[in-house]
Design an enzyme around this catalytic site. Structure first.
Site, short mmCIF file in Angstrom:
data_model
loop_
_atom_site.label_atom_id
_atom_site.label_comp_id
_atom_site.label_asym_id
_atom_site.label_seq_id
_atom_site.Cartn_x
_atom_site.Cartn_y
_atom_site.Cartn_z
N GLU A 1 39.82 43.09 28.75
CA GLU A 1 39.98 43.52 27.43
C GLU A 1 39.64 45.80 27.24
OE1 GLU A 1 38.05 42.26 24.00
OE2 GLU A 1 37.86 44.34 23.13
N GLU B 1 29.16 54.48 25.90
CA GLU B 1 27.73 54.58 26.69
C GLU B 1 27.18 53.44 27.46
OE1 GLU B 1 28.49 55.66 23.38
OE2 GLU B 1 27.71 57.61 23.61
N ILE C 1 38.47 38.59 17.42
CA ILE C 1 37.95 37.81 18.28
C ILE C 1 36.12 38.76 17.90
CG2 ILE C 1 36.71 39.37 20.87
CD1 ILE C 1 39.63 39.49 21.28
N GLY C 2 35.96 37.13 17.80
CA GLY C 2 34.44 37.23 17.40
C GLY C 2 33.05 37.47 17.91
N TYR C 3 32.89 38.42 17.98
CA TYR C 3 31.19 39.09 18.83
C TYR C 3 30.81 39.74 18.33
CZ TYR C 3 34.79 38.88 23.03
OH TYR C 3 35.89 38.29 24.42
C1 FAD Z 1 38.05 48.83 13.96
C2 FAD Z 1 37.43 48.05 14.55
C3 FAD Z 1 37.84 47.28 15.19
C4 FAD Z 1 37.07 45.77 16.43
N1 FAD Z 1 36.99 45.08 16.37
C5 FAD Z 1 36.42 44.55 17.15
C6 FAD Z 1 36.76 43.14 17.34
O1 FAD Z 1 38.09 42.63 16.97
N2 FAD Z 1 35.59 42.01 17.50
C7 FAD Z 1 34.25 42.35 17.73
O2 FAD Z 1 33.79 41.47 18.16
N3 FAD Z 1 33.95 44.04 17.56
C8 FAD Z 1 34.83 44.23 16.88
N4 FAD Z 1 34.68 46.12 16.67
C9 FAD Z 1 32.82 45.86 16.86
C10 FAD Z 1 32.69 47.14 17.85
O3 FAD Z 1 33.27 46.46 19.60
C11 FAD Z 1 31.95 47.85 18.40
O4 FAD Z 1 31.31 48.69 16.84
C12 FAD Z 1 30.82 48.46 19.17
O5 FAD Z 1 30.69 47.27 20.06
C13 FAD Z 1 29.82 49.29 18.35
O6 FAD Z 1 28.88 48.45 18.14
P1 FAD Z 1 28.27 49.22 17.14
O7 FAD Z 1 29.14 49.33 16.34
O8 FAD Z 1 27.08 48.06 16.51
O9 FAD Z 1 27.16 50.18 17.30
P2 FAD Z 1 25.63 50.23 17.70
O10 FAD Z 1 25.58 49.30 18.84
O11 FAD Z 1 24.36 50.34 16.72
O12 FAD Z 1 25.80 51.92 18.83
C14 FAD Z 1 25.74 52.62 18.05
C15 FAD Z 1 25.47 54.20 18.81
O13 FAD Z 1 24.64 53.99 19.72
C16 FAD Z 1 24.45 53.99 21.29
N5 FAD Z 1 23.52 52.88 21.89
C17 FAD Z 1 23.85 51.59 21.47
N6 FAD Z 1 23.17 51.37 22.38
C18 FAD Z 1 22.54 51.82 22.86
C19 FAD Z 1 21.97 51.58 24.50
N7 FAD Z 1 21.42 51.29 24.77
N8 FAD Z 1 21.77 53.48 25.53
C20 FAD Z 1 22.76 54.36 24.26
N9 FAD Z 1 23.15 54.45 23.23
C21 FAD Z 1 23.46 53.56 23.10
C22 FAD Z 1 26.53 53.31 21.52
O14 FAD Z 1 26.59 53.50 22.43
C23 FAD Z 1 26.55 54.02 20.17
O15 FAD Z 1 27.18 55.01 20.30
C24 FAD Z 1 35.23 46.14 16.07
C25 FAD Z 1 34.61 47.84 15.43
C26 FAD Z 1 36.10 48.81 14.62
C27 FAD Z 1 35.20 49.47 14.03
#
Ligand code: FAD
Lengths: 389, 377
Positions: free
Chosen positions: A243, A374, A126-128
């Protein structure tokens, strides 16, 4: 009103349990446990093959699409049972992408993609997420430009779990650069072996692998764009709702609480049975309450889908409640288990076969994966209660 | 599985909400909170009785409406939203107890006037030094040496609405175990003293000083009847609490939408939204657990094991309702702390409800004893 599982549901649970007794034996359990979450491992792949043969990866699809036409509640029950025994679960291809295809793709696309998903030969990473677009998914930059009858893709994705063994990418990308954020996105299906794709592994705390993926002039046929151009946001949010119901499953927690309770009843510390200590009894009872609440929220979301409604706030609620409980329950468990709780799963002295520490280390991922908690709370407040953005 | 109410129950909900919206307001809630703890509104009472609410879950033969616990729960949820006086709970609980513990003759005499709203009844169970163990009941019901009657002696605490009740079902210790005695409050030797609680609600200490009653006032069912009815009443109260908690949440959402600071509605701040979201989640969970408990008690499934669901529901409902009011106070800031504001009316009710029919602490303890590992393989 009727909180009971129907006779049909109960028979279904029995069928699943009988299957698991047969197919997910002690050796398989052991292999999964020692693998520490290596989802591409041989045992897991083989077990997945058995789920495919049973047609359980397409359980809820309408029969016209080769599915079994069963209810979402039944799928959730299946997932609860799989999680309970520690078996690999229905993956996101089946739990999230397939329902989105069924609801949103064009008829010829359904014919093209559903059969190979059903027989297990197509599996999606899944490439989001992108390095600069996590929670703010609508800001993604990976682009696809139409060149004749092909899309040309350039960009970078991160956290693409399973990209090392999956066959395709379910790719969210920007196709309408001039449109407002939420109308700029489309979803493309991209074969992972297409020229121009590079996959690189990332190791995570829990031990599982995920990936960074680069797209450099990657070409796919125009018809690989799912549904309509510029409607990707809707398809992605719909897929994410499914999901989140899948992440909200409580079978694994049930197992943790059951095993912890049994352990506390059977283990003496300082000459006292653990379960006889009031603080332990109280902690276990507290988990019992929250676990039942988590189950109700999760089963409600599934029931809503069966009733023809798309759970929005409700999907976010089950996701948040269950994953927060993962963190809390595994913390309680490790507190009760003391130093033994740290032991690796393959150490025979490791209580609960290492379950508590495995769940503890998975908890952070569950809380931010699938949309951070969040952001889920924002959804509950804004969509559930109409509060302003 | 079907988590929706039936069409009839939805219609009942709508009519109950409509009726209470017209007939009952927070100014009347305040009016019922009198210093002597009368806590009752005769006008509302007559109207509720006329709507059949008191008899909703009783058979037609004794003047009831022939519905079940689920129908009653619909009304209780709305009553919880609207802060209907607690005479509704205590009277329904006493009536359920009479229905369960009495013989046919007693039932035919005792129930009809209660279900029609002509007589108010309540349950006198709680005593000093007692939580839920029947062994701790010190009030006695002994044989009357002078005749074939019974003599009640002892002191009960936290008796709901004793000030307006015409009779109390007193849980006492008889020669052969726990017995229930229906004691008219105007009997010689009954002294009712209002307790000064912070909610200014209607709870009394009731002293029984050699209260003599004829033998037909003693009901046959003992502690098992009490335990059964308390279980059902607790489940109903959970639904009532979920209704109250939702009212508090709705009111808070409205407030943070209307109130501006820093040039924006409060509800546009994420820190505010997240508190709303957490409450919403806990209240929905408690609501589901409460209805599951009522449904179980109503015999929707094997009612064995209903204790577990009730304990879970009461813990969840108490925690969610108390939490809802405390968070609401925080989000309202100063205005919600003024007694002129309505919020504290729910805050008081939440704390009363959390302490009634077993605290979270008690329910967690019993759950600790009840729960067995469910599926150990
Ligand atoms: C092991 C693993 C598997 C994954 N698998 C997939 C996958 O298959 N496909 C895919 O697409 N993604 C995948 N993900 C990605 C995952 O969905 C993201 O890590 C997640 O959506 C958070 O994005 P980020 O890591 O960029 O954190 P950020 O968006 O940078 O957030 C960091 C922190 O800041 C907080 N934050 C950010 N914006 C706000 C806001 N507006 N208000 C309050 N707090 C905020 C967040 O809640 C979080 O606590 C995976 C991640 C991991 C580690």
């Amino acid at each position: 009103m009727d909180f009971r599982l129907t006779k049909e549901h109960e028979a279904w649970v029995d069928e699943v349990r009988a299957f698991l007794d047969e197919e997910f034996d002690a050796d398989a359990r052991e292999a999964v446990r020692r693998g520490g979450g290596e989802w591409g491992g041989d045992v897991i792949r083989a077990f997945r093959g058995r789920l495919v043969e049973k047609g359980w990866l397409s359980l809820t699809w309408p029969e016209e699409h080769g599915g079994q036409g069963r209810s979402m509640v039944e799928q959730v029950l299946l997932m609860d049972e799989l999680a309970y025994v520690g078996a690999p679960s229905i993956d996101m291809t089946s739990a999230s992408v397939a329902p989105a295809i069924i609801r949103s793709a064009r008829p010829e696309q359904r014919d093209r993609w559903l059969p190979p998903i059903r027989d297990g030969s197509v599996e999606f990473a899944i490439g989001y997420s992108e390095p600069d677009s996590g929670s703010d998914l609508a800001s993604l930059r990976t682009s696809a430009v139409l060149d004749g009858d092909e899309w040309v893709i350039d960009g970078e994705k991160i956290w693409n779990t399973g990209a090392e063994y999956c066959t395709h990418e379910w790719l969210a990308c920007r196709t309408e650069p001039d449109a407002p954020r939420h109308q700029a996105m489309s979803v493309l299906i991209v074969p992972i072996d297409a020229p121009g794709i590079t996959v690189q592994g990332i190791t995570t705390w829990r031990g599982m692998r995920t990936n960074q993926v680069w797209f450099d002039g990657v070409r796919v046929p125009a018809e690989n764009l799912i549904g309509e151009r510029g409607h990707g946001w809707r398809y992605v949010t719909q897929a994410l709702a499914f999901e989140r119901v899948a992440i909200g499953i409580t079978g694994g927690l049930r197992r943790l609480v059951d095993d912890l309770t049994a352990y506390c009843r059977a283990t003496e510390v300082d000459g006292e049975v653990l379960a006889d200590r009031p603080e332990v009894e109280r902690a276990l009872a507290g988990l019992e309450v929250d676990l039942e609440l988590a189950r109700l929220l999760n089963h409600r979301a599934a029931w809503m889908i069966d009733a023809g409604r798309v759970p929005n706030a409700e999907a976010s609620m089950t996701k948040v409640f269950t994953t927060e409980l993962h963190a809390r329950a595994s913390t309680v468990a490790l507190d009760v288990l003391g130093p033994h709780g740290q032991l690796d799963p393959y150490d025979d002295r490791s209580p609960l076969a290492g379950l508590a520490q495995l769940m503890y280390r998975a908890a952070p991922y569950l809380r931010f994966g699938g949309g951070t908690n969040e952001i889920q709370r924002d959804i509950v407040a804004q969509r559930g209660h109409g509060l302003p953005r | 599985m079907d988590l929706a109410l039936s069409d009839e129950q939805e219609a009942l909900r709508e009519s109950a909400r409509g009726f209470l919206g017209r007939a009952w307001s927070t100014s009347r809630v305040r009016g019922a909170r009198t210093p002597d703890g009368a806590g009752h509104d005769p006008g509302l009472w007559r109207e509720m009785a006329a709507l059949g609410w008191l008899g909703l879950a009783f058979p037609g033969a004794v003047g009831g409406g022939g519905g079940d616990l689920l129908d009653l729960a619909v009304v209780f949820e709305e009553a919880g939203r609207a802060l209907v006086p607690t005479t509704l709970h205590s009277t329904v609980e006493a009536a359920l107890l009479i229905d369960r513990a009495a013989d046919d003759d007693q039932r035919a005499v005792l129930l009809p006037p209660v279900l029609s709203g002509d007589r108010i009844v309540s349950v006198a169970l709680q005593e000093a030094g007692m939580r839920s163990s029947p062994a701790a009941i010190a009030t006695t019901a002994s044989r009357d040496a002078a005749g074939d009657g019974v003599v009640v002696d002892g002191t009960k605490l936290f008796v709901p609405n004793a000030g307006v009740a015409d009779a109390l079902v007193v849980v006492a210790r008889g020669p052969d175990g726990v017995v229930l005695v229906v004691v008219p409050t105007d009997s010689a030797g009954v002294v009712r003293t209002p307790l000064q609680t912070f909610a200014g609600d209607a709870q009394h200490m009731v002293a029984f000083d050699r209260v003599r009653l004829p033998a037909h006032r003693v009901l046959a069912g003992g502690w098992p009847a009490v335990a059964h009815v308390r279980r059902d009443a607790t489940a109903l109260q959970c639904v009532e609490m979920a209704g109250g908690a939702r009212a508090v949440l709705d009111m808070t959402v409205q407030f943070v939408t209307d109130r501006h600071q820093f040039g924006r509605p409060l509800g546009s701040f994420q820190a505010v939204q997240h508190q709303v979201a957490d409450l919403s989640m806990r209240i929905d969970a408690a609501w589901l657990a409460a209805w599951q408990a009522v449904w179980r008690c109503a015999g929707g499934a094997d009612a064995e094991g209903a204790e577990r669901e009730v304990a879970i529901a009461k813990t969840a409902a108490s925690d969610a309702y108390v939490d809802a009011t405390l968070t609401a106070h925080q989000l309202h800031g100063g205005i919600g702390f003024a007694v002129d504001h309505d919020l504290h009316l729910w805050s008081d009710r939440a704390r009363w409800a959390a302490a009634t029919h077993g605290t979270s602490d008690e329910h967690l303890c019993s759950l600790g004893q009840l729960s067995q590992p469910r599926r150990v393989s």
